[in-house]
Design a protein around this motif. Structure first.
Motif, PDB file in Angstrom:
ATOM      1  N   GLY A  45       7.739   9.866 -30.822  1.00 37.57           N
ATOM      2  CA  GLY A  45       7.310  10.420 -29.547  1.00 37.57           C
ATOM      3  C   GLY A  45       7.630   9.519 -28.384  1.00 37.57           C
ATOM      4  N   THR A  46       7.286  10.002 -27.188  1.00 43.07           N
ATOM      5  CA  THR A  46       7.480   9.208 -25.978  1.00 43.07           C
ATOM      6  C   THR A  46       6.362   9.511 -24.986  1.00 43.07           C
ATOM      7  OG1 THR A  46       9.000   8.661 -24.156  1.00 43.07           O
ATOM      8  CG2 THR A  46       8.956  10.955 -24.878  1.00 43.07           C
ATOM      9  N   ALA A  47       6.010   8.526 -24.193  1.00 44.25           N
ATOM     10  CA  ALA A  47       5.141   8.757 -23.050  1.00 44.25           C
ATOM     11  C   ALA A  47       5.949   9.401 -21.935  1.00 44.25           C
ATOM     12  CB  ALA A  47       4.527   7.442 -22.576  1.00 44.25           C
ATOM     13  N   VAL A  48       5.322  10.313 -21.184  1.00 40.04           N
ATOM     14  CA  VAL A  48       6.030  11.026 -20.123  1.00 40.04           C
ATOM     15  C   VAL A  48       5.137  11.187 -18.894  1.00 40.04           C
ATOM     16  CG1 VAL A  48       7.544  12.332 -21.676  1.00 40.04           C
ATOM     17  CG2 VAL A  48       5.310  13.285 -21.023  1.00 40.04           C
ATOM     18  N   THR A  49       5.806  11.435 -17.774  1.00 36.95           N
ATOM     19  CA  THR A  49       5.148  11.833 -16.528  1.00 36.95           C
ATOM     20  C   THR A  49       5.471  13.300 -16.280  1.00 36.95           C
ATOM     21  OG1 THR A  49       5.349   9.604 -15.621  1.00 36.95           O
ATOM     22  CG2 THR A  49       5.013  11.401 -14.047  1.00 36.95           C
ATOM     23  N   GLY A  50       4.449  14.096 -16.019  1.00 33.38           N
ATOM     24  CA  GLY A  50       4.650  15.534 -15.918  1.00 33.38           C
ATOM     25  C   GLY A  50       5.649  15.955 -14.862  1.00 33.38           C
ATOM     26  N   SER A  51       5.622  15.302 -13.685  1.00 28.23           N
ATOM     27  CA  SER A  51       6.495  15.710 -12.587  1.00 28.23           C
ATOM     28  C   SER A  51       7.967  15.450 -12.868  1.00 28.23           C
ATOM     29  CB  SER A  51       6.085  14.967 -11.310  1.00 28.23           C
ATOM     30  OG  SER A  51       6.228  13.563 -11.474  1.00 28.23           O
ATOM     31  N   LYS A  52       8.271  14.636 -13.865  1.00 24.65           N
ATOM     32  CA  LYS A  52       9.662  14.307 -14.174  1.00 24.65           C
ATOM     33  C   LYS A  52      10.270  15.198 -15.253  1.00 24.65           C
ATOM     34  CE  LYS A  52       9.088   9.410 -12.961  1.00 24.65           C
ATOM     35  NZ  LYS A  52       9.156   8.013 -13.454  1.00 24.65           N
ATOM     36  N   LEU A  53       9.489  16.105 -15.810  1.00 21.96           N
ATOM     37  CA  LEU A  53       9.966  16.881 -16.951  1.00 21.96           C
ATOM     38  C   LEU A  53      10.911  17.995 -16.540  1.00 21.96           C
ATOM     39  CD1 LEU A  53       6.725  16.991 -19.111  1.00 21.96           C
ATOM     40  CD2 LEU A  53       8.878  15.830 -19.677  1.00 21.96           C
ATOM     41  N   THR A  54      11.952  17.630 -15.800  1.00 24.32           N
ATOM     42  CA  THR A  54      13.014  18.527 -15.391  1.00 24.32           C
ATOM     43  C   THR A  54      14.330  17.771 -15.543  1.00 24.32           C
ATOM     44  OG1 THR A  54      12.835  17.819 -13.087  1.00 24.32           O
ATOM     45  CG2 THR A  54      11.545  19.741 -13.741  1.00 24.32           C
ATOM     46  N   GLY A  55      15.428  18.459 -15.316  1.00 25.82           N
ATOM     47  CA  GLY A  55      16.727  17.795 -15.310  1.00 25.82           C
ATOM     48  C   GLY A  55      17.006  17.034 -16.590  1.00 25.82           C
ATOM     49  N   THR A  56      17.754  15.947 -16.465  1.00 29.19           N
ATOM     50  CA  THR A  56      18.150  15.157 -17.619  1.00 29.19           C
ATOM     51  C   THR A  56      16.939  14.554 -18.314  1.00 29.19           C
ATOM     52  OG1 THR A  56      20.240  14.626 -16.532  1.00 29.19           O
ATOM     53  CG2 THR A  56      19.608  13.241 -18.377  1.00 29.19           C
ATOM     54  N   ASP A  71       1.417   9.582 -19.792  1.00 31.68           N
ATOM     55  CA  ASP A  71       1.220   8.161 -19.496  1.00 31.68           C
ATOM     56  C   ASP A  71      -0.040   7.931 -18.669  1.00 31.68           C
ATOM     57  OD1 ASP A  71       2.240   9.258 -17.156  1.00 31.68           O
ATOM     58  OD2 ASP A  71       3.917   7.859 -16.987  1.00 31.68           O
ATOM     59  N   ASN A  72      -0.347   8.814 -17.729  1.00 33.10           N
ATOM     60  CA  ASN A  72      -1.543   8.659 -16.906  1.00 33.10           C
ATOM     61  C   ASN A  72      -2.363   9.936 -16.754  1.00 33.10           C
ATOM     62  OD1 ASN A  72      -1.367   5.842 -15.985  1.00 33.10           O
ATOM     63  ND2 ASN A  72       0.516   6.511 -14.968  1.00 33.10           N
ATOM     64  N   GLN A  93       0.546  20.671 -17.427  1.00 35.35           N
ATOM     65  CA  GLN A  93       2.005  20.771 -17.368  1.00 35.35           C
ATOM     66  C   GLN A  93       2.641  20.131 -18.596  1.00 35.35           C
ATOM     67  OE1 GLN A  93       3.750  18.530 -14.150  1.00 35.35           O
ATOM     68  NE2 GLN A  93       5.637  19.707 -14.161  1.00 35.35           N
ATOM     69  N   ILE A  94       2.146  18.968 -18.997  1.00 33.72           N
ATOM     70  CA  ILE A  94       2.707  18.272 -20.156  1.00 33.72           C
ATOM     71  C   ILE A  94       2.420  19.047 -21.436  1.00 33.72           C
ATOM     72  CG2 ILE A  94       2.541  16.165 -21.544  1.00 33.72           C
ATOM     73  CD1 ILE A  94       2.023  14.673 -18.858  1.00 33.72           C
ATOM     74  N   VAL A  95       1.212  19.566 -21.571  1.00 32.25           N
ATOM     75  CA  VAL A  95       0.872  20.353 -22.758  1.00 32.25           C
ATOM     76  C   VAL A  95       1.742  21.598 -22.838  1.00 32.25           C
ATOM     77  CG1 VAL A  95      -0.946  21.735 -23.853  1.00 32.25           C
ATOM     78  CG2 VAL A  95      -1.484  19.471 -22.913  1.00 32.25           C
ATOM     79  N   ALA A  96       1.949  22.265 -21.717  1.00 31.94           N
ATOM     80  CA  ALA A  96       2.787  23.474 -21.710  1.00 31.94           C
ATOM     81  C   ALA A  96       4.229  23.137 -22.071  1.00 31.94           C
ATOM     82  CB  ALA A  96       2.717  24.139 -20.337  1.00 31.94           C
ATOM     83  N   LEU A 382      15.549  21.256 -10.955  1.00 30.18           N
ATOM     84  CA  LEU A 382      14.581  20.278 -10.489  1.00 30.18           C
ATOM     85  C   LEU A 382      13.571  20.943  -9.562  1.00 30.18           C
ATOM     86  CD1 LEU A 382      16.951  17.284  -9.546  1.00 30.18           C
ATOM     87  CD2 LEU A 382      15.441  17.413 -11.529  1.00 30.18           C
ATOM     88  N   ALA A 383      12.303  20.566  -9.706  1.00 29.80           N
ATOM     89  CA  ALA A 383      11.288  21.004  -8.768  1.00 29.80           C
ATOM     90  C   ALA A 383      11.142  20.012  -7.618  1.00 29.80           C
ATOM     91  CB  ALA A 383       9.953  21.177  -9.479  1.00 29.80           C
ATOM     92  N   SER A 384      11.508  18.776  -7.867  1.00 30.99           N
ATOM     93  CA  SER A 384      11.516  17.723  -6.857  1.00 30.99           C
ATOM     94  C   SER A 384      12.499  16.667  -7.322  1.00 30.99           C
ATOM     95  CB  SER A 384      10.112  17.112  -6.681  1.00 30.99           C
ATOM     96  OG  SER A 384       9.674  16.508  -7.886  1.00 30.99           O
TER      97      SER A 384
END
Length: 449
Positions: A45-56, A71-72, A93-96, A382-384
């Protein structure tokens, strides 16, 4: 890290032509890490930030990993910033995302000495009040995600380095019994979730890990619901404990699962080829120790790309701690992970779709120049967005349009304006800037993320 940058040509460096960073092409690649791990009965697995879960970033997170750890987004200060006022947006967002990509979620973390809201830490609570607040928080958060979280880091970092209990809000207010209470409340809220105690510097056999061992043994004897132990594994290059596998096994012998929960391996910067080779060996040895013990559930890396790592901000002069470089290209550490899981090749399969950033200079005069960055998406969106680079010859951004740009020393960071954060599949966004220069104006390496 220089040898691992993608998309740089000598002509581009000399002329200032556009630089486009894309996901690396694959050839005779292994299956993704998640599939290699599954074949061994493990989860990677990996830790993630929800807002970054787009693009590459999102494409790699979804393709390579079988589990996500916020992560937070699930820490107390994030989800309950005001008493009784909950904010679930990023956690949801991360769960979805995980559900859409067939992934597990590891909840992190319910009880910790850090990242608590000020209303909680600054309050004056009786033991009964503090216990009630803790029970309500755990019951609310675990209950919200009942059936959706595979495992929870219920209690995080309860020990000092010498094996004594860490003092602070929970221990001072409730004594060591808060640990058993937290596990009991979490189990009541979701009986099917695996419940862990998680700590750092407990990877090898030493005073701290022995204190954790004795706690888990005692909890088991008391019938407290404890399913696993998390060994964070924030390691320094070349310092994987020789007793790691032995330590994993002794916890497993207590009848609990073990997980490597926050793996990274930091090194002094700039990284060279020798350090990267050692890092690959370190990642491989950690994962191999887990593979060797039946009750080791798997390994989570604490962020998969150097651009998203916590290390440089916390340990100045150190970094390059993850399996991918700042441009999302796999490092030798990726190969170390893959080899320990039974793979062999260095190149992972490409993510489905990618978003890229292209830097160019459109005009230049004696003391200044005009530049632009074009962000394009193909097979992704990308959303942002945020673009960053580091100037190598003293250039300074003086004005920007269609983006908000800041510069600290040589480091430049530009984020979308309020009106152009969305980049659809097949679309692009361009922003421009003026900057000063003196003597030379080399094209920098650009990171989108």
């Amino acid at each position: 890290m220089r040898s691992l940058r993608t998309g740089l040509s000598l002509a581009a460096l000399l002329t200032g032509a556009a630089l486009v960073f894309t996901a690396p092409a694959a050839h005779a690649a292994d299956p993704p890490l998640r599939d290699l791990a599954a074949a061994r009965g493990k989860v990677v697995g990996t830790a993630v930030t929800g807002s970054k879960l787009t693009g590459t970033y999102g494409a790699i997170a979804g393709a390579q990993f079988g589990s996500l750890t916020p992560d937070n987004a699930m820490k107390w200060g994030s989800v309950e910033p005001t008493r009784g006022g909950f904010d679930w947006a990023e956690a949801d967002q991360i769960v979805a995302f995980a559900q859409a990509h067939g992934q597990q979620v590891r909840g992190h973390t319910l009880v910790w000495h850090s990242q608590n809201p000020s209303w909680l830490t600054n309050g004056s609570w009786t033991p009964a009040q503090l216990s009630g607040l803790l029970q309500n928080h755990i019951s609310t958060e675990v209950g919200r995600y009942k059936g959706e979280i595979a495992a929870w880091d219920v209690v995080n970092e309860p020990f000092n380095e010498d094996g004594t209990y860490r003092t602070g809000l929970w221990y001072d207010g409730l004594g060591s019994g808060y640990i058993a209470s937290a596990l009991t409340w979490a189990h009541a809220a979701d009986p099917n979730a695996k419940l862990y105690i998680n700590d750092y510097n407990v990877e090898g056999v030493d005073a701290k890990s022995t204190a954790l061992y004795n706690l888990v043994k005692s909890l088991k004897q008391q019938g407290v619901p404890i399913d696993g132990v998390g060994l964070q594994a924030h390691l320094i290059l070349g310092q994987v404990p020789s007793t790691l596998q032995q330590n994993i096994q002794r916890f497993a012998d207590l009848g609990v699962d073990v997980a490597i929960t926050e793996l990274d391996v930091r090194m002094a910067l700039p990284a060279d080829s020798g350090e990267l080779a050692q890092q690959a060996a370190d990642f491989k040895s950690v994962v191999a120790a887990c593979v060797a013990v039946a009750r080791c559930a798997g390994v989570t890396v604490w962020g998969f790309a150097d651009s998203d790592s916590w290390v440089p901000d916390t340990f100045p002069g150190y970094g390059a701690a993850t399996p991918y470089d700042e441009n999302y290209a796999p490092k030798p550490a990726y190969r170390g992970l893959a080899e320990a899981l039974g793979g062999s090749t260095t190149t992972p399969p490409p993510p489905t779709g990618a978003c890229t950033a292209a830097y160019s200079v459109s005009g230049q005069w004696d003391s200044g120049f005009t530049g632009q960055v074009k962000i394009s998406c193909s097979g992704a969106s990308l959303a942002s967005w945020k673009v960053s680079w580091t100037y190598g010859a003293g250039q300074r951004v003086t004005q920007a349009w269609n983006a908000t740009c800041t510069q600290s020393g040589a480091a430049v960071s530009c984020a979308n304006a309020s009106y152009n954060g969305a980049v659809p599949d097949g679309g692009s966004v361009t922003f421009g800037f003026n900057a000063s220069w003196n003597g030379s104006n080399p094209v920098p390496t650009v990171t989108l993320g």
